[in-house]
Motif scaffolding. Sequence first.
Motif, PDB file in Angstrom:
ATOM      1  N   LYS A  29       1.364   3.187  -2.489  1.00  0.00           N
ATOM      2  CA  LYS A  29       0.695   4.196  -3.311  1.00  0.00           C
ATOM      3  C   LYS A  29      -0.215   5.089  -2.454  1.00  0.00           C
ATOM      4  N   TYR A  30      -0.760   4.518  -1.399  1.00  0.00           N
ATOM      5  CA  TYR A  30      -1.659   5.302  -0.531  1.00  0.00           C
ATOM      6  C   TYR A  30      -0.912   6.467   0.106  1.00  0.00           C
ATOM      7  N   ASN A  36       1.786   8.050  -1.066  1.00  0.00           N
ATOM      8  CA  ASN A  36       2.053   9.064  -2.090  1.00  0.00           C
ATOM      9  C   ASN A  36       0.808   9.876  -2.400  1.00  0.00           C
ATOM     10  N   ASP A  37      -0.334   9.170  -2.512  1.00  0.00           N
ATOM     11  CA  ASP A  37      -1.580   9.865  -2.876  1.00  0.00           C
ATOM     12  C   ASP A  37      -2.069  10.772  -1.754  1.00  0.00           C
ATOM     13  N   SER A  38      -1.881  10.346  -0.515  1.00  0.00           N
ATOM     14  CA  SER A  38      -2.441  11.102   0.615  1.00  0.00           C
ATOM     15  C   SER A  38      -1.491  12.156   1.165  1.00  0.00           C
ATOM     16  N   ASN A  47       0.815  -1.222   0.000  1.00  0.00           N
ATOM     17  CA  ASN A  47       0.000   0.000   0.000  1.00  0.00           C
ATOM     18  C   ASN A  47       0.852   1.279   0.000  1.00  0.00           C
ATOM     19  N   GLY A  55       1.684  12.988  -0.469  1.00  0.00           N
ATOM     20  CA  GLY A  55       2.546  13.589  -1.484  1.00  0.00           C
ATOM     21  C   GLY A  55       3.830  12.803  -1.684  1.00  0.00           C
ATOM     22  N   HIS A  56       4.484  13.094  -2.803  1.00  0.00           N
ATOM     23  CA  HIS A  56       5.687  12.344  -3.164  1.00  0.00           C
ATOM     24  C   HIS A  56       6.863  12.636  -2.233  1.00  0.00           C
TER      25      HIS A  56
END
Length: 699
Positions: A311-312, A314-316, A309, A318-319
């Motif tokens: 990706k969660y 990064n999405d929530s 998880n 930020g990178h």
Amino acid sequence: MMSLTHPVSDPSASSRSDALSLDLLLSNLPGAAYRCLNDSEWSMVFISDGVEKVTGYSAAAFTGRPGLSFASIILPEDRDQMHAAVAIALAQNQPFQVTYRIRTANGQIRWIWEQGALNRQAGTLEGFLADFTRVKHADLVMLEQASFLQQARDAIIAMDMASRISYWNHGAERLYGWSAHEAIGKRFCELLCDEQAHYETAFAHTLADGEWCGELAHMRRDGSKVDTDTRWTLLAPDAVPGASQKILVIGTDISERKSSEARIFRLAFFDHLTDLPNRANLLDQLRRALLGSARSGKCGALMFCDLDNFKYLNDSQGHAAGDLLLQAVARRLEGCVREADMVARLGGDEFVVLIRPVEDSRDVAAAQAETVAKKVVAALAAPFQLGELHYTLSVSVGVVTLCGLHDTVESTLRQADAAMYQAKAAGRNTFRFHDPAVQAAWLARAELESGLRRALQRHEFVLHYQPQLDRSGRVIGAEALLRWHQPDGKVVLPFDFIRIAEESGLIIEIGAWVMRTACLELARWQRQPATAGLTLSVNVSARQFTEPDFVTLLATIFAETGVQPSGLRLELTESLVVTDFTSTAQTMATLKRQGVSFALDDFGTGYSSLAYLRKLPLDQLKIDRSFMRDVLTDQNDASIVRSIIGLGDSLGLQVIAEGVETAGQHQFLANAGCHLYQGFLYQPAMSAELFMQYATTTH
């Protein structure tokens, strides 16, 4: 009293004999003896006939009355200096030696060497003078040549067989810090060499072969080290009696180049974000581990680690938060392994742990891998502090034991990846060992190999041609790509069967068919004015290229097809270059003389030593499509692509990118200085007929 046994000699006859002997002596001197007045004009009282050979004037010209003043033929700019030197010597009651220039009877300028003294009883000067021109010119040439050596930027040093330094130019002073006065007489090996073994190797090779060249690290006066590209040459002893044999050492400072190579290596083989080894580095180290395992019989393991998880985050958050987490994960993974083992980042949130083959059996290696896998899962389960954010993570780990007798780089990675998915299926935050039963591809191997044999017999293979374009969109050539048209109408790409062809040995026969078919098509292009200048790139497998009769096979194909080899470009893999460099270089050189050019395919996915690139007759580097896929989103891939382009430019090689699929990728490449492309953005691979139509309308 007169002698009763010998006749009385005639005194006048004796005088005549002495005079004749003196004349003979004077006539054979390499110059002229003289007696002159001690005046400013050097008025000659006597001068021997040899003066005519030196000045062009007869002796009588100087001794006649009125006679020619000897001082008058001395160049005015030398006259005062010469007179002053003579006056000083006479004042000190010493003989004098002077050199000066005269103008001869025919207008030539000559150098004169003269030695003389004052005859105090007679009050005259008596001495000898000779033509010094040849010696003076030789001295000037020697001084000029010595000046050239002194002005050279390189360090130029001479030493004897005992390592004693006898010559040290200004370049050596600048490079190492010692003056010639300080260095001459010192032992080269003690003054400059930190590694005596390297010095002894160079010395031994120089004595045996007459010369040696290579890279050496030398010590400077301030204690720092300098990298040098050095050539040693054994010099024959001088003709001067007692002169010893010497070694001439010429060294060039390559510290800046070495530093640049290290930076390029770092960019190419280490991950920019985490500072871990990257995919290319891992593939090389895994290949080496498998080769070492095959030789020693030792076993190790490979772990494929995928963050759950990720990706969660990064999405929530930020990178930036994602980058901090990846860096923290890298450090924790490094803490879970031994110093000899390796942690690498493949990209994204995928990491690989390579446990070096040091165990005696797979069971022992598996036990060691289980210990490490448990530490990895536990280490990554502990909360991470990302700035002000507390974040909890889990990881899925796939483990495969490896032994070089049976495993390959591809199979090991594939099995570890499959085991990682089994760990995810088991609920994540755990690890699983590879189960061979889940690999259906292995069960289908025999069927695939049989199909390849049938394809050769029934002519099911065809070649398609993918255009290669320059910056203006003009077609400059193509890459020949193999396709397998199966009886059911399915088209199979090489990715699905080349490995089996390699392992079974069928690649030799398939490769010969590909080469013959490609050369027939290229010969057809060369007969058409619109396509005569196109090049055709053909992939050659490592196994095919190292066949003993590969060069002979190509010669036969060239003769049969009538193709001009200058239009053919062979694409070789990095693994071939690194594995068998000497044989590869020899084969390339032979084919290069026939006009064939070479490209290094998939550059950056393996390990290419810069030394190898400099020594191989390459014409082109090919950026692998794997780097192009994420070049706009992955800084690591972008850095690698820029490094490859810069490296190609510095080595004078063309750089072409494959797998260009978007206008953004094209613009990135153009901005980075790469202006040769192929990919779906322009055209996919097409049949020979369609390619000819496309090339003639676009050319």
